[in-house]
Scaffold this active site. Structure first.
Site, PDB file in Angstrom:
ATOM      1  CE  LYS A 159      16.725  15.985 -53.087  1.00 20.14           C
ATOM      2  NZ  LYS A 159      16.918  15.809 -51.580  1.00 20.14           N
ATOM      3  CG  ASP A 195      16.066  13.935 -46.336  1.00 20.14           C
ATOM      4  OD1 ASP A 195      15.792  12.960 -46.828  1.00 20.14           O
ATOM      5  OD2 ASP A 195      15.835  15.082 -47.042  1.00 20.14           O
TER       6      ASP A 195
END
Length: 453
Positions: A159, A195
Site C-alpha cells: 500500500k 483488519d
C-alpha cells in the site's frame, strides 16, 4: 441497428472468459482447501502461498468486557486512534483520523512510530485520559507473522509504504520504543491483529455465531476459527480448543493455481502492478483492481471497433482512470436506465456513447463484479465446509462489499450452492470492524488476564 446488436453480442461472447463454470469453481475450492492445509502444516508452511498465520487469539468477546480501551488502526495513508468505553450491552466510541505524510511513509521506521506515538499522546490529552494507564489493541493491516498475541514481525510493506528498518522486525516493539522515547503516556499494548481479525471480533461482540471475518475492500483477506489441534505452528501449550487463523488468502494463486481462470485483463493488471506475481486472487476481487479490469476490457472492445464507434478518449486509455466506485455506480442504475453510466462516461470524455454502448459497459461491469463475488463465495464456502459447524455468521467489511449494490445477494446465492447440505450461514456487515475489533481484542485479553489471576 443490426450492427449495434451484433456489437453487443460480440462483446457478450468476448466476456465469456470472465465467467467461471460450476466445475471451475469446485476446482478452485479444492485447490484452496489444499492450500489452507499446507499453510497450517509445519512441514509445508514455508512453501505455502496461503500462509494461515496463527493470531494467538483464542477467546472471542462474550459481552462481559468492561472498561476503557484504546485502539490504533494502521492500514493505509491514514490511521485512526479510538477510545472505547465498554459497559453492559453498550459501548461509547470516539475516534480521530490522523494523516501519515508521504515523507514518513517512505522514511524510517523510527520516524513512523514516533509520529504515531505523538498522535496517540495528543489524542489522550484531548480525551482527558492523559494521566491514565490504558490497554491498547493495535490493528496493523500489512502481512504479519505473529509470534504471540503481542509480537508480530512485518513480512513486507504494501500500500505504498517503504519505511526502512521495519521489515523482519517486531512492530509492537517499534511502537513500544516510540512510546518509551516520549516518556509521557502509559499505554499497555495488549494485542496486535489485522483488519480481518478486527472485523471478526467486532461482529462477534454482537453475534456469538460469528467465526469468520472477511475483508473485500481495497484488498481482500479472511480469517476464521480453527481447531487448535490442526494448527501445527502454534507455539506453546494451547489452553483452548480453538484458535483464530489469519489466512492471508489474497496470495492464493501466486503459484499458478488460478491461471486456468485468469484472463488477458488479469495478466495485464498483474504485470503493471507494484507487486507482479503477488496477491493474484486479490487482484481478481478487490477494489484496488476491479475498475482497472473493466477499463482494460473497454479499451480492447473500443480498439476492436465494438464500442464508442471505435473512438475512445485520452482518459479511457490512461491506466487507473476507471475507478472501482464507477462499477458500483453503473450497476446501481435500474434496468434500462443509464443515468449513472452516462455521468461516468462523460467524466471519462466519452459523451458520444450511445445507449447500446452504455448497455455494453454495464454488462462488462457486471461480469467483472460477478466473478469477484463468486471467487469470494468459493473461498467462504471452502472455510464453512472445512469448519463444518451447523451455523456460522461471516462478519464482513470493506468498500466493495459495503457499496456494490449486488455483492451481498450474489454472495448469498453462490455460497448457498457451494456449502455442504445442512450448513447454515449468515453474512453480517461489520460496523467499524478494524477499530472497534482492536479495542475488543485488548478488552478480551484483559478479561482473560483478570480471570487467570
Amino acid at each position: 441497428m443490426g450492427i449495434v446488436v451484433d456489437n453487443l453480442q460480440r462483446i457478450r461472447e468476448e466476456c465469456e472468459v470472465l465467467k467461471m463454470t460450476d466445475k471451475q469453481i469446485k476446482e478452485i475450492m479444492c485447490r484452496l482447501h489444499n492450500d489452507l492445509k499446507k499453510g497450517l502444516s509445519r512441514a509445508d508452511h514455508d512453501k505455502a502461498t496461503v500462509k494461515c498465520w496463527i493470531t494467538y487469539i483464542q477467546d472471542l468477546p462474550n459481552g462481559k468486557e468492561r472498561g476503557k480501551f484504546l485502539a490504533l488502526d494502521l492500514g493505509g495513508t491514514n490511521f485512526r486512534v479510538l477510545i472505547i468505553n465498554l459497559g453492559e450491552n453498550h459501548f461509547d466510541m470516539q475516534s480521530k483520523i490522523y494523516a501519515i505524510p508521504k515523507h514518513i511513509m517512505t522514511g524510517t521506521g523510527i520516524a513512523l512510530f514516533d509520529h504515531i506515538a505523538e498522535c496517540l499522546a495528543n489524542f489522550m490529552k484531548e480525551h482527558g485520559v492523559y494521566e491514565e494507564r490504558l490497554a491498547l489493541g493495535f490493528t496493523f493491516s500489512f502481512p504479519l507473522k505473529q509470534l504471540g498475541l503481542t509480537k508480530g514481525v512485518l513480512q513486507r510493506w504494501t500500500k505504498g509504504f517503504s519505511c526502512s528498518g521495519v521489515v523482519g522486525e517486531d512492530v509492537v516493539q517499534g511502537l513500544k520504543d516510540a512510546i518509551a522515547r516520549r516518556g509521557d503516556v502509559q499505554i499497555d499494548i495488549c494485542a496486535i491483529l489485522n483488519d480481518t481479525t478486527g472485523t471478526l471480533m467486532s461482529c462477534a461482540w454482537k453475534n456469538h455465531n460469528c467465526k469468520i471475518g472477511l475483508i473485500v475492500g481495497t484488498g481482500s483477506n479472511a480469517c476464521y476459527v480453527e481447531k487448535t489441534a490442526n494448527c501445527e505452528l502454534f507455539d506453546g501449550e494451547p489452553e483452548k480448543e480453538e484458535l483464530l487463523i489469519n489466512t492471508e488468502w489474497g496470495a492464493f494463486g501466486d503459484d499458478g493455481s488460478l491461471d486456468f481462470v485468469r484472463t488477458e485483463f488479469d495478466r495485464e493488471v498483474d504485470v503493471t502492478s507494484i507487486n507482479p506475481g503477488k496477491q493474484i486472487q486479490e487482484k481478481m476481487i478487490s477494489g484496488m483492481y476491479l475498475g482497472e479490469l473493466v477499463r482494460l476490457a473497454l479499451v480492447k472492445f473500443t480498439r476492436m471497433g465494438l464500442l464508442f464507434g471505435g473512438q475512445g478518449s485520452d482518459l479511457l486509455f490512461e491506466g487507473g482512470s476507471f475507478y472501482t466506485k464507477y462499477v458500483s455506480e453503473i450497476e446501481s442504475d435500474k434496468p434500462g436506465d443509464f443515468t449513472s453510466c452516462m455521468e461516468v462516461l462523460e467524466e471519462l470524455g466519452l459523451s458520444h456513447a450511445s445507449d447500446a454502448d452504455m448497455a455494453a459497459v454495464r454488462y462488462v461491469c457486471e461480469c467483472v463484479s460477478r466473478r469477484a463475488a463468486h471467487l469470494v463465495s468459493a473461498g467462504i464456502a471452502t472455510l464453512l465446509n472445512k469448519m463444518n459447524e451447523p451455523r456460522v455468521t461471516v462478519g464482513i467489511d470493506g468498500s466493495v462489499y459495503r457499496f456494490h449494490p449486488h455483492f451481498h445477494t450474489l454472495m448469498c446465492e453462490k455460497i448457498a450452492q457451494l456449502v455442504r447440505p445442512g450448513l447454515q450461514f449468515d453474512l453480517m456487515l461489520s460496523e467499524d470492524g478494524s477499530g472497534r475489533g482492536a479495542a475488543l481484542v485488548a478488552a478480551v485479553a484483559c478479561r482473560e488476564a483478570e480471570q487467570g489471576s
